[in-house]
Scaffold this active site. Structure first.
Site, PDB file in Angstrom:
ATOM      1  N   HIS A   1       0.958  -1.057   0.102  1.00  9.74           N
ATOM      2  CA  HIS A   1      -0.006  -0.103  -0.066  1.00  9.74           C
ATOM      3  C   HIS A   1       0.840   1.241  -0.120  1.00  9.74           C
ATOM      4  O   HIS A   1       0.779   2.042  -0.613  1.00  9.74           O
ATOM      5  CB  HIS A   1      -0.969   0.157   1.254  1.00  9.74           C
ATOM      6  CG  HIS A   1      -1.893  -1.041   1.314  1.00  9.74           C
ATOM      7  ND1 HIS A   1      -1.943  -2.008   2.485  1.00  9.74           N
ATOM      8  CD2 HIS A   1      -2.846  -1.398   0.407  1.00  9.74           C
ATOM      9  CE1 HIS A   1      -3.108  -2.801   2.201  1.00  9.74           C
ATOM     10  NE2 HIS A   1      -3.625  -2.457   1.088  1.00  9.74           N
TER      11      HIS A   1
ATOM     12  N   ARG B   1      -1.393  -5.489  -8.683  1.00  8.12           N
ATOM     13  CA  ARG B   1      -0.166  -6.626  -8.464  1.00  8.12           C
ATOM     14  C   ARG B   1      -0.282  -7.316  -9.627  1.00  8.12           C
ATOM     15  O   ARG B   1       0.006  -7.041 -10.537  1.00  8.12           O
ATOM     16  CB  ARG B   1      -0.516  -7.382  -7.141  1.00  8.12           C
ATOM     17  CG  ARG B   1      -0.095  -6.595  -5.663  1.00  8.12           C
ATOM     18  CD  ARG B   1      -0.765  -7.206  -4.535  1.00  8.12           C
ATOM     19  NE  ARG B   1      -1.869  -7.305  -4.747  1.00  8.12           N
ATOM     20  CZ  ARG B   1      -2.844  -7.693  -3.855  1.00  8.12           C
ATOM     21  NH1 ARG B   1      -2.357  -8.009  -2.628  1.00  8.12           N
ATOM     22  NH2 ARG B   1      -4.112  -8.076  -3.890  1.00  8.12           N
TER      23      ARG B   1
ATOM     24  N   SER C   1      -2.968  -7.818   2.739  1.00  5.39           N
ATOM     25  CA  SER C   1      -2.954  -7.746   4.224  1.00  5.39           C
ATOM     26  C   SER C   1      -3.672  -9.045   4.739  1.00  5.39           C
ATOM     27  O   SER C   1      -3.138  -9.332   5.727  1.00  5.39           O
ATOM     28  CB  SER C   1      -4.461  -6.745   4.291  1.00  5.39           C
ATOM     29  OG  SER C   1      -4.177  -5.316   3.876  1.00  5.39           O
TER      30      SER C   1
ATOM     31  N   LYS D   1     -18.185  -6.227   7.792  1.00  2.00           N
ATOM     32  CA  LYS D   1     -17.112  -7.069   7.725  1.00  2.00           C
ATOM     33  C   LYS D   1     -16.344  -6.898   9.246  1.00  2.00           C
ATOM     34  O   LYS D   1     -16.409  -5.983   9.926  1.00  2.00           O
ATOM     35  CB  LYS D   1     -16.267  -6.281   6.826  1.00  2.00           C
ATOM     36  CG  LYS D   1     -15.372  -7.346   5.815  1.00  2.00           C
ATOM     37  CD  LYS D   1     -14.620  -6.738   5.004  1.00  2.00           C
ATOM     38  CE  LYS D   1     -13.494  -7.591   4.573  1.00  2.00           C
ATOM     39  NZ  LYS D   1     -12.892  -7.269   3.286  1.00  2.00           N
TER      40      LYS D   1
HETATM   41  O1  PNS Z   1      -8.987  -3.048   0.481  1.00  2.00           O
HETATM   42  P1  PNS Z   1      -9.821  -3.464  -0.745  1.00  2.00           P
HETATM   43  O2  PNS Z   1     -10.960  -4.442  -0.385  1.00  2.00           O
HETATM   44  O3  PNS Z   1      -9.435  -3.689  -1.936  1.00  2.00           O
HETATM   45  O4  PNS Z   1     -10.979  -1.898  -0.942  1.00  2.00           O
HETATM   46  C1  PNS Z   1     -12.575  -2.282  -1.306  1.00  2.00           C
HETATM   47  C2  PNS Z   1     -13.209  -1.003  -1.528  1.00  2.00           C
HETATM   48  C3  PNS Z   1     -13.088  -0.251  -0.045  1.00  2.00           C
HETATM   49  C4  PNS Z   1     -12.395   0.058  -2.296  1.00  2.00           C
HETATM   50  C5  PNS Z   1     -14.297  -1.011  -2.105  1.00  2.00           C
HETATM   51  O5  PNS Z   1     -15.160  -2.245  -1.389  1.00  2.00           O
HETATM   52  C6  PNS Z   1     -15.262   0.065  -2.060  1.00  2.00           C
HETATM   53  O6  PNS Z   1     -15.089   1.249  -2.617  1.00  2.00           O
HETATM   54  N1  PNS Z   1     -16.288   0.014  -0.968  1.00  2.00           N
HETATM   55  C7  PNS Z   1     -17.277   1.143  -1.034  1.00  2.00           C
HETATM   56  C8  PNS Z   1     -18.645   0.986  -1.389  1.00  2.00           C
HETATM   57  C9  PNS Z   1     -18.760   1.216  -3.077  1.00  2.00           C
HETATM   58  O7  PNS Z   1     -18.722   2.031  -3.357  1.00  2.00           O
HETATM   59  N2  PNS Z   1     -19.211   0.269  -3.753  1.00  2.00           N
HETATM   60  C10 PNS Z   1     -19.460   0.448  -5.177  1.00  2.00           C
HETATM   61  C11 PNS Z   1     -18.425   0.228  -6.101  1.00  2.00           C
HETATM   62  S1  PNS Z   1     -17.622  -1.413  -6.346  1.00  2.00           S
END
Ligand code: PNS
Length: 167
Positions: free
Chosen positions: A21, A94, A132, A45
């Site tokens: 990150h 990645r 993570s 979660k």
């Molecule tokens: O750490 P991660 O799991 O890669 O992060 C995922 C994240 C937080 C970027 C994604 O789940 C997110 O943006 N969630 C917010 C809800 C949202 O906007 N969902 C619609 C688009 S997929």
């Protein structure tokens, strides 16, 4: 060399933040003026670290960098991006395995708000294999993850898993 003067939102769970990150944050700062690390607060979660713990670890790691902000959000990412008066989502890639999920998310975000653009940067090759999840898995069995996460994260992981062992 800066190519544009903008703020990028770097969203994620960061449970916990890894050197992968940090590599994206550092590369992001080569392009953007400011990077906001936005931690998703998702009550559905069950994370290892609370949002507050995650935020503190990131702030401690990146302290002294005026171009990085750490924040939390819930709800739709695109709404948060607009609220921050930004229009760029920064994400790391990645291996090829990340692509499908990222592609899906970027297209959904674009459908939700056409003014928000997703930008992808490659993580340094040294961090290709870390996430993570894999860090937590290794640390939970006493594996040495030093050098893969910031020192404070390594320390907090040890603390966390020592506690669960003793309970
Ligand atoms: O750490 P991660 O799991 O890669 O992060 C995922 C994240 C937080 C970027 C994604 O789940 C997110 O943006 N969630 C917010 C809800 C949202 O906007 N969902 C619609 C688009 S997929």
């Amino acid at each position: 060399m800066k190519t544009c003067r903008k703020t990028a939102i770097y969203p994620g769970f960061f449970d916990p933040i890894t050197n992968g990150h940090l590599s994206i944050v550092s590369r992001g700062l080569d392009i953007f003026d400011r990077v906001i690390i936005a931690i998703l607060h998702n009550p559905k979660k069950e994370p290892l670290f609370t949002v507050e713990e995650r935020m503190l670890m990131i702030q401690e790691t990146l302290k002294g960098n005026p171009n990085v902000e750490v924040d939390t959000f819930d709800g739709l990412l695109v709404d948060y991006v607009v609220q921050k008066k930004a229009h760029i989502i920064l994400r790391g890639l990645r291996a090829l395995s990340d692509f499908e999920y990222e592609f899906q998310m970027a297209l959904m975000n674009r459908k939700l708000n056409r003014n928000v653009q997703s930008v992808f940067l490659m993580t340094d090759y040294k961090w290709f294999y870390i996430s993570s999840t894999i860090i937590k898995e290794a640390a939970s069995f006493g594996g040495d993850v030093s050098g893969l996460v910031p020192e404070i994260v390594n320390h907090k992981l040890k603390e966390k898993f020592a506690k669960t062992k003793n309970t």
